[in-house]
Scaffold this motif. Structure first.
Motif, PDB file in Angstrom:
ATOM      1  N   ARG A  54      19.622  58.122  74.940  1.00 12.62           N
ATOM      2  CA  ARG A  54      20.906  57.312  74.765  1.00 12.62           C
ATOM      3  C   ARG A  54      22.222  58.533  74.300  1.00 12.62           C
ATOM      4  O   ARG A  54      23.255  57.881  74.432  1.00 12.62           O
ATOM      5  CB  ARG A  54      20.932  56.273  73.481  1.00 12.62           C
ATOM      6  CG  ARG A  54      20.613  56.829  72.359  1.00 12.62           C
ATOM      7  CD  ARG A  54      20.697  55.913  71.099  1.00 12.62           C
ATOM      8  NE  ARG A  54      20.779  56.525  69.720  1.00 12.62           N
ATOM      9  CZ  ARG A  54      19.481  56.374  69.112  1.00 12.62           C
ATOM     10  NH1 ARG A  54      18.643  55.525  69.254  1.00 12.62           N
ATOM     11  NH2 ARG A  54      19.528  56.943  67.869  1.00 12.62           N
ATOM     12  N   ASP A  55      21.747  59.678  73.972  1.00 12.01           N
ATOM     13  CA  ASP A  55      22.847  60.660  73.742  1.00 12.01           C
ATOM     14  C   ASP A  55      23.330  61.221  74.902  1.00 12.01           C
ATOM     15  O   ASP A  55      24.486  61.578  75.222  1.00 12.01           O
ATOM     16  CB  ASP A  55      22.275  61.675  72.956  1.00 12.01           C
ATOM     17  CG  ASP A  55      21.889  61.333  71.653  1.00 12.01           C
ATOM     18  OD1 ASP A  55      22.334  60.135  71.179  1.00 12.01           O
ATOM     19  OD2 ASP A  55      21.038  61.968  70.972  1.00 12.01           O
ATOM     20  N   VAL A  56      22.765  61.219  76.117  1.00  9.42           N
ATOM     21  CA  VAL A  56      22.927  61.963  77.333  1.00  9.42           C
ATOM     22  C   VAL A  56      23.172  60.888  78.542  1.00  9.42           C
ATOM     23  O   VAL A  56      23.587  61.401  79.562  1.00  9.42           O
ATOM     24  CB  VAL A  56      21.978  63.105  77.795  1.00  9.42           C
ATOM     25  CG1 VAL A  56      22.082  63.804  76.670  1.00  9.42           C
ATOM     26  CG2 VAL A  56      20.511  62.647  77.670  1.00  9.42           C
ATOM     27  N   CYS A  57      22.925  59.750  78.437  1.00  5.58           N
ATOM     28  CA  CYS A  57      22.977  58.655  79.482  1.00  5.58           C
ATOM     29  C   CYS A  57      23.966  57.718  79.095  1.00  5.58           C
ATOM     30  O   CYS A  57      24.442  57.592  78.122  1.00  5.58           O
ATOM     31  CB  CYS A  57      21.597  57.977  79.753  1.00  5.58           C
ATOM     32  SG  CYS A  57      20.328  59.502  80.271  1.00  5.58           S
ATOM     33  N   GLY A  58      24.215  56.884  80.077  1.00  2.00           N
ATOM     34  CA  GLY A  58      25.297  55.755  79.800  1.00  2.00           C
ATOM     35  C   GLY A  58      26.674  56.054  80.276  1.00  2.00           C
ATOM     36  O   GLY A  58      26.965  57.170  80.702  1.00  2.00           O
ATOM     37  N   PRO A  59      27.399  55.267  80.088  1.00  2.00           N
ATOM     38  CA  PRO A  59      28.880  55.278  80.629  1.00  2.00           C
ATOM     39  C   PRO A  59      29.870  56.341  79.550  1.00  2.00           C
ATOM     40  O   PRO A  59      30.502  57.010  80.207  1.00  2.00           O
ATOM     41  CB  PRO A  59      29.663  53.887  80.420  1.00  2.00           C
ATOM     42  CG  PRO A  59      28.661  53.199  79.587  1.00  2.00           C
ATOM     43  CD  PRO A  59      27.275  53.814  79.641  1.00  2.00           C
ATOM     44  N   SER A  60      29.181  56.388  78.455  1.00  2.00           N
ATOM     45  CA  SER A  60      30.053  57.377  77.697  1.00  2.00           C
ATOM     46  C   SER A  60      29.096  58.125  76.610  1.00  2.00           C
ATOM     47  O   SER A  60      28.896  57.895  75.473  1.00  2.00           O
ATOM     48  CB  SER A  60      31.031  56.684  76.809  1.00  2.00           C
ATOM     49  OG  SER A  60      31.760  57.344  75.939  1.00  2.00           O
ATOM     50  N   PRO A  61      28.222  59.096  77.277  1.00  2.00           N
ATOM     51  CA  PRO A  61      27.535  59.838  76.578  1.00  2.00           C
ATOM     52  C   PRO A  61      28.172  60.847  75.626  1.00  2.00           C
ATOM     53  O   PRO A  61      29.305  61.123  75.293  1.00  2.00           O
ATOM     54  CB  PRO A  61      26.750  60.891  77.756  1.00  2.00           C
ATOM     55  CG  PRO A  61      27.634  60.830  78.602  1.00  2.00           C
ATOM     56  CD  PRO A  61      28.615  59.459  78.718  1.00  2.00           C
ATOM     57  N   ALA A  62      27.483  60.976  74.283  1.00  2.00           N
ATOM     58  CA  ALA A  62      27.805  61.742  73.149  1.00  2.00           C
ATOM     59  C   ALA A  62      27.521  63.241  73.529  1.00  2.00           C
ATOM     60  O   ALA A  62      28.222  64.076  72.668  1.00  2.00           O
ATOM     61  CB  ALA A  62      26.957  61.329  71.887  1.00  2.00           C
ATOM     62  N   SER A  63      26.920  63.600  74.492  1.00  3.10           N
ATOM     63  CA  SER A  63      26.876  65.108  74.681  1.00  3.10           C
ATOM     64  C   SER A  63      26.815  65.249  76.247  1.00  3.10           C
ATOM     65  O   SER A  63      26.393  64.363  77.087  1.00  3.10           O
ATOM     66  CB  SER A  63      25.431  65.482  74.398  1.00  3.10           C
ATOM     67  OG  SER A  63      25.348  65.523  72.973  1.00  3.10           O
ATOM     68  N   ASP A  64      27.177  66.430  76.740  1.00  6.78           N
ATOM     69  CA  ASP A  64      27.382  66.958  78.071  1.00  6.78           C
ATOM     70  C   ASP A  64      26.190  67.253  78.603  1.00  6.78           C
ATOM     71  O   ASP A  64      26.040  68.632  78.507  1.00  6.78           O
ATOM     72  CB  ASP A  64      28.630  67.886  78.446  1.00  6.78           C
ATOM     73  CG  ASP A  64      29.940  67.223  78.099  1.00  6.78           C
ATOM     74  OD1 ASP A  64      30.065  66.085  78.553  1.00  6.78           O
ATOM     75  OD2 ASP A  64      30.755  67.759  77.857  1.00  6.78           O
ATOM     76  N   LEU A  65      25.244  66.491  79.227  1.00  4.02           N
ATOM     77  CA  LEU A  65      23.906  67.350  79.684  1.00  4.02           C
ATOM     78  C   LEU A  65      24.033  68.212  80.681  1.00  4.02           C
ATOM     79  O   LEU A  65      23.605  69.402  80.462  1.00  4.02           O
ATOM     80  CB  LEU A  65      23.078  65.774  80.000  1.00  4.02           C
ATOM     81  CG  LEU A  65      21.684  66.294  80.709  1.00  4.02           C
ATOM     82  CD1 LEU A  65      21.064  66.912  79.540  1.00  4.02           C
ATOM     83  CD2 LEU A  65      20.851  65.128  81.312  1.00  4.02           C
ATOM     84  N   GLU A  66      24.366  67.976  81.620  1.00  7.56           N
ATOM     85  CA  GLU A  66      24.659  69.018  82.961  1.00  7.56           C
ATOM     86  C   GLU A  66      25.518  70.250  82.472  1.00  7.56           C
ATOM     87  O   GLU A  66      25.157  71.136  82.540  1.00  7.56           O
ATOM     88  CB  GLU A  66      25.043  68.292  84.154  1.00  7.56           C
ATOM     89  CG  GLU A  66      25.171  69.075  85.267  1.00  7.56           C
ATOM     90  CD  GLU A  66      25.521  68.542  86.577  1.00  7.56           C
ATOM     91  OE1 GLU A  66      25.729  69.180  87.469  1.00  7.56           O
ATOM     92  OE2 GLU A  66      25.776  67.272  86.587  1.00  7.56           O
ATOM     93  N   GLU A  67      26.756  69.899  81.982  1.00  7.98           N
ATOM     94  CA  GLU A  67      27.742  71.018  81.530  1.00  7.98           C
ATOM     95  C   GLU A  67      27.025  71.862  80.460  1.00  7.98           C
ATOM     96  O   GLU A  67      27.351  73.138  80.521  1.00  7.98           O
ATOM     97  CB  GLU A  67      28.913  70.323  81.308  1.00  7.98           C
ATOM     98  CG  GLU A  67      29.572  69.735  82.192  1.00  7.98           C
ATOM     99  CD  GLU A  67      31.064  69.421  81.685  1.00  7.98           C
ATOM    100  OE1 GLU A  67      31.692  70.203  81.159  1.00  7.98           O
ATOM    101  OE2 GLU A  67      31.570  67.989  82.230  1.00  7.98           O
ATOM    102  N   ILE A  68      26.377  71.372  79.544  1.00  5.40           N
ATOM    103  CA  ILE A  68      25.684  72.241  78.535  1.00  5.40           C
ATOM    104  C   ILE A  68      24.443  73.016  79.051  1.00  5.40           C
ATOM    105  O   ILE A  68      24.308  74.111  78.952  1.00  5.40           O
ATOM    106  CB  ILE A  68      25.382  71.448  77.429  1.00  5.40           C
ATOM    107  CG1 ILE A  68      26.484  70.678  76.558  1.00  5.40           C
ATOM    108  CG2 ILE A  68      24.440  72.389  76.177  1.00  5.40           C
ATOM    109  CD1 ILE A  68      27.336  71.975  76.023  1.00  5.40           C
TER     110      ILE A  68
END
Length: 156
Positions: A54-68
């Motif tokens: 839930r931290d990296v998916c959905g319309p407003s993720p809390a973390s930038d998965l791809e960018e990080i």
């Protein structure tokens, strides 16, 4: 030394990183723009994130998965995941750390209008503290984010 969002938190984090050869960052949530602001010296060498789905998916993720992921790959930063992580710590891999409430996001660092109110302190660490941080970093619940794990998170 104490750091407060919207006053000296971002500058204090950046200075702490610059003052040490290697720094490990523990943070539940992380955004690339905020990470770049506190790592101008490029001395962060390890990052532990929470990254529950839930931290990296959905319309407003809390973390930038791809960018990080891409940033860590480009900067040769070891990226780890521990889904129980909630601490926010910058650690010099020795006896000093900044401990506080701020995630490494624009809201956490106080870089937006109406950003979060955050507080952090620079502290000396004792042996028990070092054991604790190493237990989190090296424990069985913390896993290296590999290409395979990254792709699993992307597909989630």
């Amino acid at each position: 030394m104490n750091y407060r969002s919207q006053q000296n938190l971002e500058a204090g984090f950046d200075a702490f990183v610059a003052d040490h050869d290697e720094v490990t960052l523990f943070t539940a949530y992380i955004k690339r723009a905020a990470l770049e602001r506190i790592n101008t010296s490029r001395r962060i060498n390890q990052i532990v994130v929470r990254w529950e789905t839930r931290d990296v998916c959905g319309p407003s993720p809390a973390s930038d998965l791809e960018e990080i992921w891409n940033y860590c790959q480009a900067q040769n930063i070891k990226l780890y995941r521990n889904t129980k992580l909630h601490m926010k710590v910058l650690w010099n891999n020795s006896h000093e750390a900044i401990v506080g409430s701020a995630n490494i996001t624009r809201n956490g660092l106080g870089l937006r209008d109406r950003a979060n109110w955050e507080f952090a302190s620079r502290v000396e660490l004792g042996q028990e503290d070092l054991l604790y941080l190493n237990t989190v970093l090296l424990g069985t619940e913390t896993v290296l984010v590999t290409e395979e794990l990254y792709q699993d998170l992307v597909r989630a």
